[in-house]
Design a protein around this motif. Structure first.
Motif, short mmCIF file in Angstrom:
data_model
loop_
_atom_site.label_atom_id
_atom_site.label_comp_id
_atom_site.label_asym_id
_atom_site.label_seq_id
_atom_site.Cartn_x
_atom_site.Cartn_y
_atom_site.Cartn_z
N ALA A 269 0.78 -1.19 0.09
CA ALA A 269 0.27 -0.47 0.06
C ALA A 269 0.96 1.08 0.17
N ASP A 270 2.31 1.21 0.65
CA ASP A 270 3.16 2.51 0.65
C ASP A 270 3.57 2.97 -0.44
N ALA A 271 3.38 1.57 -1.50
CA ALA A 271 4.60 1.61 -2.44
C ALA A 271 3.99 2.64 -3.36
N ALA A 272 2.20 1.69 -2.90
CA ALA A 272 0.93 2.21 -4.77
C ALA A 272 1.05 4.08 -4.10
N LEU A 273 0.51 4.10 -3.09
CA LEU A 273 0.20 5.29 -2.80
C LEU A 273 1.86 6.39 -3.02
N ALA A 274 2.44 6.09 -2.73
CA ALA A 274 4.02 6.83 -3.58
C ALA A 274 3.71 7.21 -4.94
#
Length: 281
Positions: A269-274
């Motif tokens: 999720a963190d990578a997707a938001l970034a």
């Protein structure tokens, strides 16, 4: 679990001394352990001898196609459903981003050109056909997005919603053999030089739209690096191809966001938001 691994090694590699066994990860269908820092052993939740044999044959075929290193099978145990690979050097790209990602373009472009040039009929005997209508994928993406919409920064929501309101692209003209999950987590690089040292996890390999392979590079490395990769891809891509790449990149990002916020590791999720701004720009 450690006892099972030691028993497998004693059966297939008699005389091999086990110094260390450590868990590396757990998926929906299997667990992976590292032995002595040099072997990776995957144990399934349920043994499937036919699937295991097909995977062994697939990796042998891929090794003959790929200009980049791929996992080498050391042994496979049909009864236990276990498979052992020799560990490739390097760190996954998602945990070890290079200072100059443009250096990835040439090896990845050559790799995809070689993969997609394989005879889809021959590879279709080893990998499934994976073609879903774009309209269905868009519907699934919208359902996933509505579940996680509140986690997306408010100023970025219009980017996603504009995509969900668009017409899906046309279907691919010519399905090809693809890795089919070529995200940064499955590309290994040398931490010191940034050179690509291998491509792992071929469990989703399929005969499908080549845009799938480019889509995850677009999502994880950005549009500029994607275009550099395409410059080293002899078949080239036309605007219809690029439209499908963007479409699948956006669907994959929404899927990863939903997965990372529900049952999967949070770093998805963190990578997707970034990566959302450049993926949906």
């Amino acid at each position: 679990m450690t006892g099972d691994i030691r028993a497998l090694l004693a059966r297939h590699l008699p005389g091999y001394e086990v110094g260390s066994v450590r868990p590396l990860g757990r998926g929906l269908d299997h667990t992976v352990h590292e032995v002595n820092g040099e072997l990776l052993i995957r144990l399934p939740r349920a043994a499937d001898p036919q699937t295991l044999r097909r995977e062994v044959d697939l990796l042998a075929a891929v090794a003959g196609l790929s200009p980049l290193p791929v996992p080498e099978v050391v042994f496979a145990d049909a009864e236990a459903g276990a498979i052992a690979y020799r560990k490739l050097p390097g760190e996954s790209l998602d945990t070890c981003p290079p200072e100059r990602p443009e250096r990835l373009a040439e090896p990845l472009g050559r790799f995809l050109a070689a993969l997609h040039a394989a005879d889809p009929g021959r590879m279709g005997e080893l990998a499934p056909l994976d073609l879903y209508p774009a309209a269905t994928l868009l519907e699934e993406a919208e359902l996933d997005y509505r579940d996680v919409e509140r986690h997306v920064p408010e100023d970025q929501r219009p980017l996603v919603e504009r995509f969900l309101a668009e017409e899906p692209p046309g279907e691919p003209r010519s399905p090809r053999f693809c890795h089919n999950d070529l995200g940064a987590e499955h590309i290994l690089v040398d931490a010191a030089t940034g050179a690509v040292t291998g491509v792992i996890d071929w469990s989703d390999a399929a005969v499908t739209d080549p845009a799938h392979d480019f889509a995850r590079l677009y999502r994880d490395l950005g549009p500029e690096v994607f275009e550099l990769v395409v410059a080293h891809y002899p078949p080239s891509l036309d605007e219809d191809d690029r439209a499908r790449v963007r479409f699948h990149a956006r669907c994959a990002l929404i899927e990863d966001l939903a997965y990372g916020l529900s049952t999967g590791p949070r770093h998805y999720a963190d990578a997707a938001l970034a990566h959302l701004p450049w993926t949906f720009a």
